[in-house]
Design an enzyme around this catalytic site. Structure first.
Site: not given
Length: 334
Positions: A125, A229
């Site tokens: 994604l 992240h």
């Protein structure tokens, strides 16, 4: 209008551009044209149903209908760990007790495991910078679940998702630097490239066979375990809303978490209904996620439509984006 469609060989330049934009550690989007060409060819055969279900890899593109620009990508793998093992680290607690000293210690350790074989996976994604607002990410992410819901027999009963691990302000992975690199002795980029461009034998050859005690590990590497992240936090939140939970598994290179959910309990799939389209202007429109039900002609949009018990009132523009005619069966979810 943005809509989601299957990727094809003609999308190679757009896909390569997104791969460069995705940055370090985005393993499923390698900056390698030959690998991506193969990926798109496999995706085309997967949507056509020409490959075994557990070897399929579906690539979805988010396209702007006005400009034709590709604003994002997502993917669904029919199965992982089929042709080669899919290794992860499991974070475990190992208890040790000495009767001689009447002391007990609980040690956190990383143990190499192969527990995901046979799961289907949602991933890859990524949205173009500047296109991550107005629900674009949710449309692209949830389109994956609509594809799974349209043909559940093509996918496993457990769906997994791996999130990119933490990278510092210098774009370095503390987990790689402090733990994984000690075993693989390769630059991160080289190891990352080899995941998608080789058979993965180097992982089998070099990965640690014994528990890694975390008390012996550098603090920054330990704190990166299962951390996401900074650009992956929205994806994490969307997964949690769908019912995904942390599995206790992490990526062996960057320490990012693996999330899992039972296929039929995923919120988008669980709440979806199949209704025939009725083309026209809705009297009381509401934002709905709408998708086609045939994988080979898959499309998904966010539409201002009106849902009734026996039909979906769908405006002409959204019907055109979906490529559907009056009376065609669609999947609808809030």
């Amino acid at each position: 209008m943005q809509f989601v469609r299957p990727a094809g060989p003609a999308d190679i330049d757009a896909l390569l551009e997104l791969a460069y934009l995705s940055g370090r550690g985005f393993t499923s989007l390698p900056e390698d044209r030959a690998t991506l060409i193969q990926r798109l060819a496999l995706s085309e055969r997967s949507f056509a149903g020409d490959v075994p279900a557990d070897q399929a890899w579906y690539v979805l593109m988010l396209e702007d209908s006005e400009t034709g620009q590709i604003d994002g990508i997502a993917g669904v793998k029919g199965g992982v760990g089929i042709n080669r093992p899919h290794f992860s680290f499991r974070v475990m607690t190992l208890a040790q007790y000495s009767s001689a000293t009447s002391t007990r210690f609980d040690h956190q350790a990383l143990v190499l495991v192969n527990e995901c074989s046979g799961c289907s996976e949602v991933g890859s994604l990524f949205l173009r910078p500047g296109k991550r607002q107005n629900g674009a990410g949710a449309l692209l992410a949830r389109a994956r679940y609509m594809l799974i819901g349209a043909a559940p027999e093509r996918f496993a009963s457990t769906i997994m998702a791996e999130l990119r691990g933490w990278f510092d302000d210098q774009d370095n992975s503390p987990f790689w630097d402090g733990i994984a690199s000690k075993f693989f002795r390769l630059p991160f980029e080289e190891a990352d490239r080899m995941i998608t461009s080789t058979d993965g034998q180097f992982i089998l050859d070099l990965a640690p066979r014994h528990p890694i005690y975390l008390e012996l590990v550098d603090t920054s590497a330990r704190e990166a375990i299962s951390a996401v992240h900074r650009h992956g936090v929205p994806a994490l939140r969307m997964l949690e809303r769908e019912g995904f939970t942390r599995s206790g598994l992490i990526d062996i290179f960057d320490g990012g978490p693996t999330m899992t959910a039972a296929r039929d309990t995923i919120a988008t799939i669980r709440h979806a209904r199949r209704l025939p389209a009725r083309l026209g202007e809705p009297a009381m429109p509401a934002p709905l996620l709408v998708a086609t039900t045939v994988p080979g002609r898959f499309r998904a949009v966010r539409a201002m439509a009106e849902r009734h018990d026996d039909a979906l009132i769908l405006p002409a523009a959204e019907a055109a984006a979906l490529g559907v005619a009056d009376g065609e069966i669609l999947m609808v979810s809030e």
